[in-house]
Design a protein around this motif. Sequence first.
Motif, PDB file in Angstrom:
ATOM      1  N   LYS A   6      22.451  58.164  68.925  1.00 11.44           N
ATOM      2  CA  LYS A   6      21.771  58.786  67.795  1.00 11.44           C
ATOM      3  C   LYS A   6      22.722  58.915  66.612  1.00 11.44           C
ATOM      4  O   LYS A   6      23.891  59.256  66.768  1.00 11.44           O
ATOM      5  N   ALA A   7      22.214  58.616  65.425  1.00 15.77           N
ATOM      6  CA  ALA A   7      22.974  58.800  64.185  1.00 15.77           C
ATOM      7  C   ALA A   7      22.183  59.696  63.244  1.00 15.77           C
ATOM      8  O   ALA A   7      20.960  59.567  63.137  1.00 15.77           O
ATOM      9  N   GLU A   8      22.884  60.607  62.595  1.00 22.30           N
ATOM     10  CA  GLU A   8      22.240  61.399  61.541  1.00 22.30           C
ATOM     11  C   GLU A   8      22.086  60.516  60.309  1.00 22.30           C
ATOM     12  O   GLU A   8      23.025  59.809  59.911  1.00 22.30           O
ATOM     13  N   VAL A   9      20.926  60.539  59.726  1.00 24.21           N
ATOM     14  CA  VAL A   9      20.624  59.690  58.578  1.00 24.21           C
ATOM     15  C   VAL A   9      20.471  60.545  57.325  1.00 24.21           C
ATOM     16  O   VAL A   9      19.816  61.587  57.354  1.00 24.21           O
ATOM     17  N   LYS A  10      21.093  60.088  56.234  1.00 29.62           N
ATOM     18  CA  LYS A  10      20.934  60.741  54.946  1.00 29.62           C
ATOM     19  C   LYS A  10      20.548  59.698  53.905  1.00 29.62           C
ATOM     20  O   LYS A  10      21.300  58.743  53.674  1.00 29.62           O
ATOM     21  N   LEU A  11      19.378  59.859  53.291  1.00 25.19           N
ATOM     22  CA  LEU A  11      18.958  58.991  52.208  1.00 25.19           C
ATOM     23  C   LEU A  11      19.424  59.604  50.893  1.00 25.19           C
ATOM     24  O   LEU A  11      19.146  60.781  50.625  1.00 25.19           O
ATOM     25  N   VAL A  12      20.147  58.829  50.094  1.00 27.69           N
ATOM     26  CA  VAL A  12      20.719  59.355  48.853  1.00 27.69           C
ATOM     27  C   VAL A  12      20.199  58.564  47.665  1.00 27.69           C
ATOM     28  O   VAL A  12      19.642  57.469  47.805  1.00 27.69           O
ATOM     29  N   LEU A  13      20.386  59.120  46.476  1.00 23.38           N
ATOM     30  CA  LEU A  13      19.864  58.518  45.251  1.00 23.38           C
ATOM     31  C   LEU A  13      20.598  57.209  44.915  1.00 23.38           C
ATOM     32  O   LEU A  13      21.780  57.057  45.246  1.00 23.38           O
ATOM     33  N   PRO A  14      19.923  56.280  44.253  1.00 18.87           N
ATOM     34  CA  PRO A  14      20.594  55.049  43.817  1.00 18.87           C
ATOM     35  C   PRO A  14      21.816  55.360  42.964  1.00 18.87           C
ATOM     36  O   PRO A  14      21.789  56.265  42.124  1.00 18.87           O
ATOM     37  N   GLY A  15      22.897  54.639  43.195  1.00 17.36           N
ATOM     38  CA  GLY A  15      24.129  54.832  42.426  1.00 17.36           C
ATOM     39  C   GLY A  15      25.019  55.938  42.938  1.00 17.36           C
ATOM     40  O   GLY A  15      26.079  56.202  42.362  1.00 17.36           O
ATOM     41  N   THR A  16      24.623  56.599  44.043  1.00 18.38           N
ATOM     42  CA  THR A  16      25.381  57.736  44.562  1.00 18.38           C
ATOM     43  C   THR A  16      26.666  57.308  45.260  1.00 18.38           C
ATOM     44  O   THR A  16      27.727  57.925  45.084  1.00 18.38           O
ATOM     45  N   LEU A  17      26.588  56.257  46.067  1.00 18.57           N
ATOM     46  CA  LEU A  17      27.737  55.852  46.874  1.00 18.57           C
ATOM     47  C   LEU A  17      28.722  55.035  46.043  1.00 18.57           C
ATOM     48  O   LEU A  17      28.339  54.334  45.100  1.00 18.57           O
ATOM     49  N   LYS A  18      29.969  55.123  46.411  1.00 23.73           N
ATOM     50  CA  LYS A  18      31.042  54.460  45.668  1.00 23.73           C
ATOM     51  C   LYS A  18      30.881  52.955  45.702  1.00 23.73           C
ATOM     52  O   LYS A  18      30.539  52.378  46.734  1.00 23.73           O
ATOM     53  N   ARG A  19      31.129  52.293  44.559  1.00 26.31           N
ATOM     54  CA  ARG A  19      31.114  50.837  44.469  1.00 26.31           C
ATOM     55  C   ARG A  19      32.542  50.319  44.549  1.00 26.31           C
ATOM     56  O   ARG A  19      33.486  50.978  44.114  1.00 26.31           O
TER      57      ARG A  19
END
Length: 433
Positions: A405-418
Amino acid sequence: MAFWNEEIETMPREELERLQLRLLRAKVREMYDKSAFFHEKMRSVNMLPDDVTDFDAFRRIPFMKKTDLRDNYPDKLFTVPYDEITRVHVSSGTTGRPTVVGYTQNDLNNWTESLARGMTSFGMTKKDMLQNFHGYGLFTGGLGVHYGAERIGATVLPISTGNTERQIQLMQDLPVTAWAGTPSYMFHIADTCDRLGVDIRRDTKVKLAIAGGEPWSDSMRNKLQDRTGVRIHNCYGASEMSGPMFLECAEQSGLHVWADLAYMEILDENGDPCAEGEKGEMVVTMLQKEAFPLIRYKMNDISSLTWEKCDCGRTHPRLGRISGRTDDMLVVRGVNVFPSQIESVIGEMAFLSPFYHITLENDNYMDAMTVEVELNEEYLTEDMNALANMSKQLASRLKSILNIKAEVKLVLPGTLKRFEGKAKHVTDNRSYE
């Protein structure tokens, strides 16, 4: 279908294997005589160069590993003096000592030849202009692709990484028809184009791309092609080999491994050859490399190999898409997990972008894995039930694939580092002290 070197590229398998064995035997003799490191490896299994009479005998030679390269830092594995070396590249050295690789002029010529064949195989010509997103310098990607494109007569725009808005401006102002870079940076280009109101199909002439330098999946490619209208071809290589070396042809059905330049083995966990098309660990021998030869070098990549003739007419073996690495495997609650497995699940779901990050924690020595993924812009909603259903769908599919099992988090576009270079998808905060 165009060829760069049709005689070599369409040579029958039997002739290619005879050529490979001849080159293997010559390389083993050369290394035995010139390399104290390799000489000792062969002595450790009571082998002499003349014992290599066929491929089965060759497989008695012990493997080379990444640790061998670091233990012999910086140049103890070089087999020619510096006055015969034209160039030196150095790996990033993210773990342990970096790898220093020397090149003779013949090494550079063969590297360039390999890429010229690959670029021609998917339709690049001297009429193209390549915008090269790869970094230049100690990293092999930039210069490798650069010289390959120039070899076929194409125009190169050596823009390197960063300054994304300028990149987009230049691809509008100049007749750029092709890209080269990491797939994650190409997604960043697409995101920035959307923000600026630039339509790649309408406002540029870009039709082709070479993507590599980091793991990625077919589903990720499909999403990128659908967004941009650019046909994207996979690339494989490593600094130890030369750098980016093997490309897909227009069929996009595997990377053509030029059998006159490299002998590729796919081995199971016991070190035995896998059946054709079966996945295993890649082991490569560079057949014509002079300054920094590799004999039975464990790449740590997992793939498959087929000799089936490609629809493009080329007869050399084809390497399947890399499905994971033996050294980036994550062990979570006793289960082996590859980030590429998670990426493939993300690629199945239209509501998700390809940007994700995995965080590993532990509490009381119990592992916990969190997967953060950006939503696609068009699926943004304030409907909490819809968001919950998307999270549930992703979590359920991950559990069925990973068996944990993995905890899932949906985040806004552009949130994660590029990342302009290789994307970094994992943060491991676990401690067992």
